[in-house]
Design a protein around this motif. Structure first.
Motif, PDB file in Angstrom:
ATOM      1  N   UNK A   1       4.018  13.800   5.397  1.00  0.00           N
ATOM      2  CA  UNK A   1       3.657  14.827   6.378  1.00  0.00           C
ATOM      3  C   UNK A   1       2.158  15.076   6.402  1.00  0.00           C
ATOM      4  N   UNK A   2       1.519  14.949   5.245  1.00  0.00           N
ATOM      5  CA  UNK A   2       0.059  15.056   5.218  1.00  0.00           C
ATOM      6  C   UNK A   2      -0.596  13.941   5.991  1.00  0.00           C
ATOM      7  N   UNK A   3      -0.071  12.728   5.859  1.00  0.00           N
ATOM      8  CA  UNK A   3      -0.608  11.575   6.601  1.00  0.00           C
ATOM      9  C   UNK A   3      -0.437  11.769   8.094  1.00  0.00           C
ATOM     10  N   UNK A   4       0.731  12.223   8.519  1.00  0.00           N
ATOM     11  CA  UNK A   4       0.974  12.424   9.949  1.00  0.00           C
ATOM     12  C   UNK A   4      -0.040  13.411  10.523  1.00  0.00           C
ATOM     13  N   UNK A   5      -0.238  14.526   9.825  1.00  0.00           N
ATOM     14  CA  UNK A   5      -1.202  15.515  10.298  1.00  0.00           C
ATOM     15  C   UNK A   5      -2.615  14.977  10.357  1.00  0.00           C
ATOM     16  N   UNK A   6      -2.997  14.211   9.341  1.00  0.00           N
ATOM     17  CA  UNK A   6      -4.352  13.674   9.317  1.00  0.00           C
ATOM     18  C   UNK A   6      -4.578  12.666  10.425  1.00  0.00           C
ATOM     19  N   UNK A   7      -3.638  11.746  10.644  1.00  0.00           N
ATOM     20  CA  UNK A   7      -3.813  10.740  11.686  1.00  0.00           C
ATOM     21  C   UNK A   7      -3.901  11.389  13.061  1.00  0.00           C
ATOM     22  N   UNK A   8      -3.075  12.360  13.301  1.00  0.00           N
ATOM     23  CA  UNK A   8      -3.150  13.048  14.594  1.00  0.00           C
ATOM     24  C   UNK A   8      -4.517  13.708  14.777  1.00  0.00           C
ATOM     25  N   UNK A   9      -5.020  14.301  13.734  1.00  0.00           N
ATOM     26  CA  UNK A   9      -6.338  14.941  13.811  1.00  0.00           C
ATOM     27  C   UNK A   9      -7.432  13.905  14.033  1.00  0.00           C
ATOM     28  N   UNK A  10      -7.376  12.787  13.327  1.00  0.00           N
ATOM     29  CA  UNK A  10      -8.407  11.760  13.436  1.00  0.00           C
ATOM     30  C   UNK A  10      -8.436  11.118  14.817  1.00  0.00           C
ATOM     31  N   UNK A  11      -7.287  11.062  15.471  1.00  0.00           N
ATOM     32  CA  UNK A  11      -7.234  10.470  16.808  1.00  0.00           C
ATOM     33  C   UNK A  11      -7.286  11.518  17.909  1.00  0.00           C
ATOM     34  N   UNK A  12      -7.605  12.741  17.524  1.00  0.00           N
ATOM     35  CA  UNK A  12      -7.946  13.762  18.501  1.00  0.00           C
ATOM     36  C   UNK A  12      -6.813  14.316  19.315  1.00  0.00           C
ATOM     37  N   UNK A  13      -5.575  14.287  18.774  1.00  0.00           N
ATOM     38  CA  UNK A  13      -4.439  14.804  19.539  1.00  0.00           C
ATOM     39  C   UNK A  13      -3.362  15.244  18.558  1.00  0.00           C
ATOM     40  N   UNK A  14      -3.216  16.544  18.372  1.00  0.00           N
ATOM     41  CA  UNK A  14      -2.255  17.086  17.413  1.00  0.00           C
ATOM     42  C   UNK A  14      -0.806  16.826  17.817  1.00  0.00           C
ATOM     43  N   UNK A  15      -0.582  16.378  19.052  1.00  0.00           N
ATOM     44  CA  UNK A  15       0.782  16.153  19.524  1.00  0.00           C
ATOM     45  C   UNK A  15       1.132  14.675  19.628  1.00  0.00           C
TER      46      UNK A  15
ATOM     47  N   UNK B   1       0.809  -1.214   0.000  1.00  0.00           N
ATOM     48  CA  UNK B   1       0.000   0.000   0.000  1.00  0.00           C
ATOM     49  C   UNK B   1       0.846   1.270   0.000  1.00  0.00           C
ATOM     50  N   UNK B   2       0.400   2.218  -0.787  1.00  0.00           N
ATOM     51  CA  UNK B   2       0.945   3.571  -0.773  1.00  0.00           C
ATOM     52  C   UNK B   2       0.418   4.309   0.448  1.00  0.00           C
ATOM     53  N   UNK B   3       1.132   5.340   0.865  1.00  0.00           N
ATOM     54  CA  UNK B   3       0.619   6.186   1.941  1.00  0.00           C
ATOM     55  C   UNK B   3      -0.718   6.807   1.542  1.00  0.00           C
ATOM     56  N   UNK B   4      -0.951   6.965   0.241  1.00  0.00           N
ATOM     57  CA  UNK B   4      -2.212   7.552  -0.231  1.00  0.00           C
ATOM     58  C   UNK B   4      -3.412   6.682   0.094  1.00  0.00           C
ATOM     59  N   UNK B   5      -3.195   5.388   0.336  1.00  0.00           N
ATOM     60  CA  UNK B   5      -4.299   4.497   0.722  1.00  0.00           C
ATOM     61  C   UNK B   5      -4.831   4.841   2.107  1.00  0.00           C
ATOM     62  N   UNK B   6      -3.992   5.456   2.915  1.00  0.00           N
ATOM     63  CA  UNK B   6      -4.282   5.666   4.336  1.00  0.00           C
ATOM     64  C   UNK B   6      -4.639   7.111   4.660  1.00  0.00           C
ATOM     65  N   UNK B   7      -4.973   7.885   3.619  1.00  0.00           N
ATOM     66  CA  UNK B   7      -5.375   9.279   3.801  1.00  0.00           C
ATOM     67  C   UNK B   7      -6.736   9.509   3.155  1.00  0.00           C
TER      68      UNK B   7
END
Length: 503
Positions: free
Chosen positions: A309-323, A179-185
């Protein structure tokens, strides 16, 4: 009907010292009551969904989680509160413990009560098959049968944490090979960036997705049947000649059609697994993410930094914690015998290191020495998991010094005596050469033509000189898809690959 999300089950691990989110589905308008030990919370089910937040708890085991709506009741037992990490990525994160070096012996003889695992069901499309797979999924405790299919990297990481922290560690596997990282965004996240927009645009404009959905599914099922037969033939060919060139294999048995028609049934389509896997476990309360991926994006390495970097930002947002901490594995050495050295993996590695430098609360496990020639799935996963654990023990738990968690990482340079002097972080105690000589360094002049450089260690610095390069301008180290790794820090961790100039 009252339901908790599939990631909640007997033997689950909940995150300690953070607000604990419990979520699921139910009948709109009913009051949902949740109890964990002496803690209680309630909320209304709205539009068929509900979420409650329980207060922070210290590490504990043997708890019972109860959920009720006045009509129905759900009860989960043997609940632990400890540390929870999500293990994302593709096949090298997916590689199972039974297939890893040393894995079978650990499964037969090991005892790891402090490690538990939940595997997010691998389903490419929403629907009844996904729901049935989720009903069959559950948290598992270590045992020879169940742990055999756990992520080896995730397991070795969790073992180190459980021993050091003396709490139960849970790993949520959310990965799929190829899978590409694009699969997970999400589609929206991909479209939001100029460098990643084309992943969606190319997919949605392709002929395959213009067909009726039923036809797309049928064509993908036909492909699966063909590919299964092809894989069996290929296995027989490789058993006789493991080093046969891929083109020659296809001449003998026909074309490999992987990954199949890029349509609504293909698990490698952009944003597909984001919906059918990642979002099914979000926003479970986590300590952080482990991420081993990039191999399937080597056809577009120049876009990988933006994608990652887009994936990292999205996952943090989806799990409710930007840090939320995000710990990366930098890709190891790899090249198939008959492939040219495209240096595409060099760009992926550089993007991973750049993300580590540029984004807060990230870590990087340099795995450059953990590859195998002509094998994209190296079996020695223990050092990868343990290096991820070092990153966590330093950057997340603050239990070890920074110097212990890193090998040498390039910092800057100066021109001197007809050569280049390179400075490194995490090299205060010098370097170690593992090999007949120091290798992998190159120099180039203003023409950009690189030549092998002679390297010498000078304390925490490396001095380079090349006979063919009279006036060096730039240097690089291990700028190759596959090569010998010889330079390590005094702590035994390898020097990270790099180049001094990006052009």
């Amino acid at each position: 009907m009252l339901r908790a999300a599939a990631v909640f089950s007997d033997h689950m691990v909940l995150q300690r010292n953070k607000i604990i989110r419990i979520f699921g589905q139910g009948v709109t308008g009913r009051e949902i009551r949740v109890t964990l030990g002496e803690d209680r919370a309630r909320t209304l089910c709205r539009q068929g969904k509900w979420t409650v937040c329980l207060p922070e708890r210290e590490a504990q085991e043997g708890l019972v989680l109860e959920i009720s709506d006045g009509e129905e009741k759900i009860r989960f037992t043997d609940v632990a509160v400890g540390e929870v990490w999500l293990a994302g990525g593709q096949s090298n994160m997916e590689l199972e413990l039974k297939d890893a070096e040393g894995g079978p012996a650990l499964l037969r003889e090991g005892d790891f009560p402090g490690v538990r695992f939940y595997y997010t069901p691998k389903q490419a499309r929403p629907g009844e098959d996904l729901e049935e797979a989720e009903r069959s999924s559950c948290w598992e405790c270590f045992g020879e049968r169940d742990a055999a299919k756990w992520s080896a990297v995730g397991f070795f990481f969790a073992v180190q944490l459980a021993r050091r922290l003396q709490v139960t560690v849970g790993v949520i596997g959310c990965n799929w090979g190829g899978t590409s990282a694009s699969c997970w965004m999400s589609r929206e996240a991909l479209l939001a960036r100029e460098d990643t927009r084309s992943y969606v645009e190319e997919y949605e404009s392709s002929e395959a997705v213009q067909k009726p959905e039923a036809q797309q599914i049928r064509e993908y099922q036909d492909y699966l049947a063909y590919q299964e037969a092809w894989d069996k033939k290929a296995a027989a060919v490789y058993e006789k000649d493991p080093m046969m060139a891929f083109d020659r294999v296809q001449e003998l048995i026909g074309p490999c059609r992987y990954p199949g028609p890029m349509n609504c049934a293909n698990f490698t389509r952009p944003s597909g697994l984001y919906a059918t896997m990642l979002k099914r476990v979000a926003p479970y309360t986590l300590r952080g993410f482990l991420y081993y991926q990039g191999e399937s994006d080597d056809h577009r390495p120049q876009d990988y930094y933006s994608l990652l970097t887009g994936l990292i930002g999205q996952w943090r947002q989806d799990f409710g914690d930007e840090k939320l901490p995000f710990l990366l594995v930098q890709l190891p050495m790899h090249r198939y015998r008959h492939d040219p050295d495209t240096k595409s993996w060099c760009i992926i590695r550089e993007s991973q290191m750049r993300a580590f430098h540029m984004l807060r609360n990230t870590g990087i496990a340099v795995a450059i020495d953990c590859g195998q020639f002509h094998e994209i799935h190296p079996k020695n996963k223990k050092p990868v998991g343990e290096r991820l654990a070092l990153q966590a023990l330093w950057g997340v738990y603050h239990l070890i010094p920074e110097q212990e968690a890193f090998g040498p990482i390039y910092r800057d340079f100066l021109y001197r005596d007809g050569g280049m002097e390179l400075a490194f972080d995490y090299a205060q105690e010098g370097f170690i050469c593992r090999g007949e000589k120091i290798s992998g360094f190159e120099l180039a002049g203003s023409d950009g033509v690189f030549a092998e450089a002679l390297a010498s260690f000078e304390g925490d610095r490396v001095f380079l000189r090349a006979r063919e390069v009279k006036e060096p301008v730039m240097a690089r180290y291990l700028w190759t898809n596959y090569g010998e790794v010889t330079v390590y820090g005094a702590n035994g961790l390898p020097m990270a690959p790099f180049r001094t100039h990006i052009f």
